[in-house]
Design an enzyme around this catalytic site. Sequence first.
Site, short mmCIF file in Angstrom:
data_model
loop_
_atom_site.label_atom_id
_atom_site.label_comp_id
_atom_site.label_asym_id
_atom_site.label_seq_id
_atom_site.Cartn_x
_atom_site.Cartn_y
_atom_site.Cartn_z
N GLN A 1 0.67 -1.19 0.06
CA GLN A 1 -0.08 -0.05 0.09
C GLN A 1 1.07 0.97 -0.09
OE1 GLN A 1 -1.52 0.68 3.86
NE2 GLN A 1 -3.21 2.06 3.11
N SER B 1 1.42 6.43 2.56
CA SER B 1 2.01 7.50 3.46
C SER B 1 3.25 8.12 2.70
CB SER B 1 2.47 6.65 4.78
OG SER B 1 1.24 6.41 5.34
N SER C 1 4.90 -1.04 3.98
CA SER C 1 5.25 -2.47 4.57
C SER C 1 5.37 -3.26 3.14
CB SER C 1 4.13 -2.82 5.52
OG SER C 1 3.87 -1.89 6.28
N GLU D 1 -8.69 -1.16 6.06
CA GLU D 1 -7.21 -1.27 6.75
C GLU D 1 -7.75 -1.35 8.31
OE1 GLU D 1 -4.84 2.22 6.12
OE2 GLU D 1 -3.08 0.90 6.99
N GLU E 1 -4.18 8.91 18.46
CA GLU E 1 -4.94 10.20 18.60
C GLU E 1 -6.08 10.25 17.42
OE1 GLU E 1 -1.71 9.59 18.54
OE2 GLU E 1 -1.21 10.45 20.48
C1 LIG Z 1 4.11 -0.70 11.35
C2 LIG Z 1 3.65 0.20 10.31
C3 LIG Z 1 3.35 0.01 9.14
C4 LIG Z 1 2.91 0.93 8.07
N1 LIG Z 1 2.70 0.44 7.02
C5 LIG Z 1 2.37 1.35 5.91
C6 LIG Z 1 2.18 0.86 4.50
O1 LIG Z 1 2.34 -0.42 4.22
N2 LIG Z 1 1.67 1.85 3.67
C7 LIG Z 1 1.67 3.13 4.06
O2 LIG Z 1 1.34 3.86 3.30
N3 LIG Z 1 1.69 3.53 5.38
C8 LIG Z 1 2.06 2.69 6.30
N4 LIG Z 1 2.44 2.89 7.49
C9 LIG Z 1 2.39 4.64 7.99
C10 LIG Z 1 0.98 5.08 8.82
O3 LIG Z 1 -0.01 4.92 8.03
C11 LIG Z 1 1.43 6.41 9.47
O4 LIG Z 1 2.45 6.31 10.12
C12 LIG Z 1 0.36 6.59 10.18
O5 LIG Z 1 -0.70 7.25 9.51
C13 LIG Z 1 0.71 8.17 10.97
O6 LIG Z 1 1.08 8.99 10.28
P1 LIG Z 1 2.78 9.80 10.54
O7 LIG Z 1 3.62 8.72 10.73
O8 LIG Z 1 3.13 10.74 9.05
O9 LIG Z 1 2.59 10.56 11.64
P2 LIG Z 1 1.87 12.19 11.79
O10 LIG Z 1 0.68 12.02 10.79
O11 LIG Z 1 3.10 12.88 11.39
O12 LIG Z 1 1.59 12.19 13.20
C14 LIG Z 1 2.42 12.41 14.18
C15 LIG Z 1 1.74 12.66 15.48
O13 LIG Z 1 0.80 13.54 15.76
C16 LIG Z 1 -0.55 12.98 15.85
N5 LIG Z 1 -1.45 13.58 14.98
C17 LIG Z 1 -1.53 13.98 13.68
N6 LIG Z 1 -2.54 14.71 13.43
C18 LIG Z 1 -3.38 14.88 14.52
C19 LIG Z 1 -4.66 15.42 14.65
N7 LIG Z 1 -5.50 16.03 13.78
N8 LIG Z 1 -5.27 15.26 15.89
C20 LIG Z 1 -4.33 14.71 16.90
N9 LIG Z 1 -3.16 14.31 16.87
C21 LIG Z 1 -2.64 14.25 15.48
C22 LIG Z 1 -0.38 11.66 15.56
O14 LIG Z 1 -1.19 10.82 16.20
C23 LIG Z 1 1.06 11.25 15.86
O15 LIG Z 1 1.08 11.03 17.32
C24 LIG Z 1 2.99 2.35 8.48
C25 LIG Z 1 3.03 2.81 9.81
C26 LIG Z 1 3.60 1.59 10.61
C27 LIG Z 1 4.03 2.28 12.23
#
Ligand SMILES: Cc1cc2nc3c(=O)[nH]c(=O)nc-3n(C[C@H](O)[C@H](O)[C@H](O)COP(=O)(O)OP(=O)(O)OC[C@H]3O[C@@H](n4cnc5c(N)ncnc54)[C@H](O)[C@@H]3O)c2cc1C
Length: 413
Positions: free
Chosen positions: A132, A135, A167, A250, A378
């Site tokens: 997928q 991100s 992933s 998902e 969150e």
């Molecule tokens: C093990 C793992 C596998 C993954 N696999 C995939 C994959 O296969 N494909 C893919 O596309 N993505 C994948 N991801 C990515 C995942 O979807 C993102 O990490 C997730 O959506 C969070 O986005 P970010 O890491 O950019 O954090 P951010 O969005 O930058 O968030 C940072 C922090 O701010 C908080 N935050 C952000 N916005 C808000 C809000 N509006 N209100 C309150 N708090 C907020 C979040 O909760 C977090 O604590 C994976 C992630 C992990 C950990």
Amino acid sequence: MDFKDTPQEAEFRAEVRAFLDQHARPRQSSTESAFDAAGSDGDRLGIAKKWQKTLADNGWACINWPKAYGGRDATPIQQVIWNQEVSRYVTPDGMFIIGQGMCGPTLMAYATEEQKQRYLPRIASGEEVWCQLFSEPVAGSDLAGIKTRAVRDGDDWVINGQKVWTSGAHYSDWGLLITRTDPTQPKHKGLTMFFLDMKSPGVEVRPIKQINGNSDFNEVYFTDVRIPDSQRLGAPGEGWKVALVTLMNERLAVGSGLSNSVLDVFKAAQQIDLEDEPAIQNKAVRDHLADWYCREMGLKYTTYRMITALSRGDDPGPEASISKVVVGANNNESANFALDMQDMGGILDDEELSGFGNQFQRQFLRSPANRIEGGSDEILRNIIAERVLGMPADIRPDKNVPFNEVPQGNVKQ
Ligand SMILES: Cc1cc2nc3c(=O)[nH]c(=O)nc-3n(C[C@H](O)[C@H](O)[C@H](O)COP(=O)(O)OP(=O)(O)OC[C@H]3O[C@@H](n4cnc5c(N)ncnc54)[C@H](O)[C@@H]3O)c2cc1C
């Protein structure tokens, strides 16, 4: 909901058990893994593919999918019975969760009939693996903020940009890719979804090393990658609608894939001595266990509510967010607590030397990711607040602003 099996359900359950007894080993603990003896990703993939082929050959792959696409036409209740039974056995899960749990349902909703016939049976049998590509470095929770560009060129689209946390990209055959095709539209409106061959020229996959030593996810770079227009899912500019199908599935796939380990902590507390008595006698320990047990019961009945909705033909609703946020936190907190109970032994991370076969150390290092993947705690709480409790929505100042006019620090798009 009636919790007892009907005669037909009991018959189906017996059929499932007979198959699993013949082909899998019963589970002793929640973190026991079929990959324990596997050294590399290649080994893991080989084990997972072999199991998936056994399922497909015997009619037990993706059982809720139509038979025409490699499934079994199982009802939602039969799917639940399968999930309940299979969780009691050690099977190599996880490597196909994105293809089967998210990309497959998205293809089912948006691909042509010919494409469904071509791709879905191979996802079901584990022959082809999907990832997928959603991100990006500045777009995770706020997925609609993605910047990877797709520009139309004749019968193709040309892709440039970067994804992250993908992933399984390093062993995937195909990927579901969301791109920005019209930056002059507000962020949710200028998106378009495609699927692509991960071996296409211009795709570069770079694995990311994790705290537990594994490399389960990757950065993926696109440089002038060409995708035929026939591999577009949904109309140009309608990518957000397509992405919602993937994201809804998902949450369900990730939430139901998480195992709850409270029972293992309970067993550990019976074996560990704390202040000259078994930890299970300690009031603080009992207090924690009781708390987790209550949450687990709450989860159980929330899941039944969700099953009831599914069995009536409704879509998986925000209840999946409740389950995911509670199981993720439980896994994280209970692993932390189990390590604390082991005192100094808790900091040993070694298959041979650590207590309880290293299971709580592994869980401790993996569980923070449970609280981020498929929607962070969150974000899930925001969804529960808005859609379950009817509270005011999060403030979204950029909602109707053309994407290329949204300020990014001092830089415009
Ligand atoms: C093990 C793992 C596998 C993954 N696999 C995939 C994959 O296969 N494909 C893919 O596309 N993505 C994948 N991801 C990515 C995942 O979807 C993102 O990490 C997730 O959506 C969070 O986005 P970010 O890491 O950019 O954090 P951010 O969005 O930058 O968030 C940072 C922090 O701010 C908080 N935050 C952000 N916005 C808000 C809000 N509006 N209100 C309150 N708090 C907020 C979040 O909760 C977090 O604590 C994976 C992630 C992990 C950990």
